[in-house]
Design an enzyme around this catalytic site. Structure first.
Site, short mmCIF file in Angstrom:
data_model
loop_
_atom_site.label_atom_id
_atom_site.label_comp_id
_atom_site.label_asym_id
_atom_site.label_seq_id
_atom_site.Cartn_x
_atom_site.Cartn_y
_atom_site.Cartn_z
CG ASP A 24 13.13 2.70 -10.68
OD1 ASP A 24 12.37 3.46 -10.04
OD2 ASP A 24 13.77 3.06 -11.68
CG ASP B 90 14.02 -5.93 -18.26
OD1 ASP B 90 13.91 -6.76 -17.34
OD2 ASP B 90 14.80 -4.96 -18.19
#
Length: 279
Positions: free
Chosen positions: A60, A135
């Site tokens: 990821d 984020d």
């Protein structure tokens, strides 16, 4: 698809064996392939002209870096997992040939994922502009201490937090740090902003869900006894910027999205169930 760009995490494919395996398989079937071995010190990723798909080898984290670097080029990404279980890199290397066959014959769907844009303000002047798929996290970078943040939404004061940090996450990032900090899990195709404090020193530990049109400003005020606070703003855990008392970061929905290629028919809830059961 006939032109692919393979971006591999150098630490997870040090000999380039997985990269060569994918490149050879595609070329044997008439596709063109360019490759890049990437690490955290590598300059921003730039895809060659005409690339139709970026295949990201790693996990990821590698895919997040590629998403931030390649957003302006608007090329769909496919994540191939070489690390631990993740939510973004859906293809396992053991099934890579089947996945490549699907790409070559067009058996895939595209999911548009919302991105965040963050502007850092030093003395009121915008000095940095970066993007994030997961984020933007503001946390301490100095001694162990409680930080104070002032949060504004659309120019109006929302709240002040005494906490270890603040997370502003997208729906895609809801299963990342936001989840670890106790924030809600959101279907990744949604469009909204998640505001979650990290270890807040208050009884008010709730996350706040905001409209995608909202603008969030996080201000770094003075600390206790009028001390200067120093914090770090991290974009998807890769790009990092230092802020001090008087600085601000402005966060909003980015004007562009990142397209993630999906090859299986499992829904997000089915995938979530499997990962939660495995845990």
């Amino acid at each position: 698809m006939k032109y692919f760009f393979v971006v591999a995490n150098k630490a997870k494919d040090p000999e380039g064996s997985y990269t060569d395996r994918i490149s050879s398989y595609l070329q044997q079937r008439g596709a063109a392939v360019s490759c890049l071995m990437n690490d955290r010190e590598t300059a921003p990723i730039q895809a060659p002209e005409g690339v139709e798909c970026v295949i990201v080898l790693g996990g990821d984290g590698t895919l997040l870096k590629a998403a931030g670097d390649l957003m302006e080029q608007e090329i769909p990404l496919l994540g191939v997992n070489l690390g631990t279980l993740g939510y973004l890199a859906e293809v396992e290397i053991g099934n890579i040939e089947q996945a490549l066959d699907k790409l070559l014959c067009g058996a895939y769907t595209k999911e548009a994922r919302m991105m965040l844009a963050g502007d850092v303000l030093y003395a009121g002047k915008r000095m940095g502009h970066k993007f994030a798929l997961n984020d933007i996290v503001i946390s301490r970078c100095g001694p162990l201490q409680i930080l104070h943040f002032n949060i504004y939404v659309n120019g109006r004061f929302l709240n002040g937090y005494d906490a270890d940090g603040i997370i502003v996450a997208t729906p895609t990032g809801s299963t990342g740090y936001n989840m670890s900090a106790g924030g809600p899990i959101v279907e990744p195709g949604a469009s909204l902003l998640l505001l979650t404090p990290i270890c807040p020193h208050t009884l008010n530990t709730r996350s706040i869900i905001l409209s995608p049109e909202d603008e969030v400003v996080i201000e770094i005020p003075e600390g206790r006894e009028k001390t200067i606070q120093t914090v770090e703003a991290s974009f998807d855990g890769t790009h990092k910027v230092t802020l001090q008392t008087g600085d601000k970061i402005v966060i909003r929905k980015a004007s562009k999205t990142t397209e993630i290629l999906k090859l299986n028919t499992e829904s997000f809830l089915e995938i979530l169930h499997k990962k939660m059961s495995a845990g």
